[in-house]
Design a protein around this motif. Structure first.
Motif, short mmCIF file in Angstrom:
data_model
loop_
_atom_site.label_atom_id
_atom_site.label_comp_id
_atom_site.label_asym_id
_atom_site.label_seq_id
_atom_site.Cartn_x
_atom_site.Cartn_y
_atom_site.Cartn_z
N SER A 42 0.82 -1.21 0.00
CA SER A 42 0.00 0.00 0.00
C SER A 42 0.85 1.26 0.00
CB SER A 42 -0.96 0.01 1.20
OG SER A 42 -0.26 0.18 2.42
N ALA A 43 2.02 1.20 0.64
CA ALA A 43 2.87 2.38 0.78
C ALA A 43 3.86 2.55 -0.36
CB ALA A 43 3.64 2.29 2.10
N MET A 44 3.95 1.59 -1.28
CA MET A 44 5.03 1.60 -2.24
C MET A 44 5.04 2.83 -3.13
SD MET A 44 7.77 0.18 -3.21
CE MET A 44 7.66 -1.33 -2.23
N ASP A 45 3.89 3.29 -3.63
CA ASP A 45 3.88 4.46 -4.50
C ASP A 45 4.38 5.70 -3.77
OD1 ASP A 45 2.79 2.92 -6.58
OD2 ASP A 45 0.74 3.28 -5.88
N LEU A 46 4.06 5.80 -2.49
CA LEU A 46 4.52 6.93 -1.68
C LEU A 46 6.03 6.85 -1.45
CD1 LEU A 46 1.58 6.68 0.85
CD2 LEU A 46 1.98 8.67 -0.62
N LEU A 47 6.53 5.65 -1.13
CA LEU A 47 7.96 5.47 -0.89
C LEU A 47 8.77 5.73 -2.16
CD1 LEU A 47 7.90 2.27 1.34
CD2 LEU A 47 8.55 4.57 2.07
N ILE A 48 8.31 5.20 -3.27
CA ILE A 48 9.02 5.42 -4.55
C ILE A 48 9.04 6.90 -4.89
CG2 ILE A 48 8.80 5.10 -7.05
CD1 ILE A 48 10.10 2.72 -5.75
N SER A 49 7.92 7.58 -4.70
CA SER A 49 7.86 9.02 -4.99
C SER A 49 8.82 9.80 -4.11
CB SER A 49 6.43 9.53 -4.82
OG SER A 49 5.54 8.92 -5.74
N LEU A 50 8.93 9.41 -2.85
CA LEU A 50 9.85 10.08 -1.94
C LEU A 50 11.30 9.87 -2.36
CD1 LEU A 50 8.44 9.40 1.64
CD2 LEU A 50 9.01 11.64 0.72
N TYR A 51 11.69 8.62 -2.54
CA TYR A 51 13.10 8.31 -2.72
C TYR A 51 13.62 8.61 -4.12
CZ TYR A 51 13.96 6.50 1.89
OH TYR A 51 14.14 6.41 3.25
N PHE A 52 12.74 8.61 -5.11
CA PHE A 52 13.20 8.85 -6.47
C PHE A 52 12.87 10.25 -6.98
CE2 PHE A 52 13.56 4.31 -6.23
CZ PHE A 52 14.63 4.01 -7.05
N GLY A 53 12.06 11.01 -6.23
CA GLY A 53 11.69 12.32 -6.74
C GLY A 53 11.66 13.44 -5.73
#
Length: 303
Positions: A42-53
């Motif tokens: 559930s959190a993956m899109d938020l984590l990816i957005s944080l760490y890659f952008g």
């Protein structure tokens, strides 16, 4: 040199990274034989957005004093964080195969003394926002410009220590602090489903007006679809853009689906944790479209 914010990938690129992250979560847990699934997905899109952008970080200097801080307060989602850290270059991807083994740097809950890129040890729910508030206060008093981010779960909001931090952060004017609540609507143990709940159990905070609550305590609430990369990006911009303005911390209330992206896990409370069978892995692989056909075999911990 102070770490800089990365160039933001396109939404399609972020979506591809999220599919990879979800595959690494479910395949790693399957290889390990234990772990949490629903929350990391559930959190993956938020984590990816944080760490890659968003986060100003440098994998080559994980302890840089001017880096942005991130705390995974819901520490049982560690495999989600580890997957993203490995993809971002903090340690080799094949180290994920050591997850939850006795001599591994990747334990079931994040350990800041073991794992590069982990800013706070967590796992006892409810403590991350207090640590984040302390980091944000230290930044202000030291004249540092880094931003502090804390991710909490909606079930975790039932912990009283969370609300002690919610009350105190605005009093210290911590507008350099942003909480992200992963409102995935399910927890491992909870009440039976009610009429207006989204999934197969009652939502921990689904019957509370969280926007009004946080507003009343002096926070800036930002409600979004936690799987919409454009909405996530705008929420990050609003939160960081408010730094140095009115002293209000920001809270991103992200509506998500537990087990997102994998049909047999999505919206099912029993997939809070679990180990996918070979048949289920085949389903997940087909649905996520990530090219690695099978989990990598276990390897010795990399030191």
């Amino acid at each position: 040199m102070t770490p800089e914010k990365p160039a933001r990938p396109s939404d399609d690129e972020l979506a591809a990274l999220s599919r990879e992250g979800r595959w690494r979560v479910i395949s790693t847990v399957a290889a390990s034989g234990a772990g949490h699934i629903g929350g990391p997905l559930s959190a993956m899109d938020l984590l990816i957005s944080l760490y890659f952008g968003e986060l100003r970080i440098d994998p080559a200097q994980p302890q840089h004093p001017d880096r942005d801080r991130f705390i995974l307060s819901k520490g049982h989602n560690a495999i989600g964080l580890y997957s993203v850290l490995a993809m971002r270059g903090f340690f080799p991807l094949d180290e994920l195969a050591t997850f939850d083994r006795g001599d591994s740097r990747l334990q079931g809950h994040p350990d800041m003394k073991l794992t590069p890129g982990v800013d706070a040890s967590s796992g006892s729910l409810g403590q991350g926002l207090s640590a984040g508030a302390g980091m944000a206060l230290a930044a202000r008093r030291l004249g540092k410009t880094f931003h502090t981010w804390v991710m909490l779960g909606d079930g975790e909001l039932e912990e009283g220590m969370v609300w002690e931090s919610v009350i105190s952060a605005p009093r210290y004017g911590l507008d350099n602090l942003t909480a992200i609540v992963d409102l995935n609507g399910l927890q491992q143990f909870g009440w039976p489903r009610q009429e207006h709940d989204r999934f197969d159990r009652s939502e921990p905070m689904g019957h509370t007006d969280l926007e009004a609550v946080f507003t009343g305590f002096g926070w800036r609430p930002i409600r979004i679809d936690g799987h919409d990369f454009g909405a996530i990006r705008r929420a990050f911009d609003e939160a960081t853009g408010a730094r140095g303005s009115d002293g209000r911390p920001s809270v991103i209330l992200a509506d998500t689906a537990k087990g997102r992206g994998v049909s047999f896990a999505e919206g099912a409370y029993r997939w809070h944790n679990g180990v996918a069978t070979d048949a289920q892995l085949a389903v997940a692989h087909a649905e996520l479209g990530f090219p690695d056909p099978q989990p990598e075999p276990p390897k010795e911990s990399i030191r």
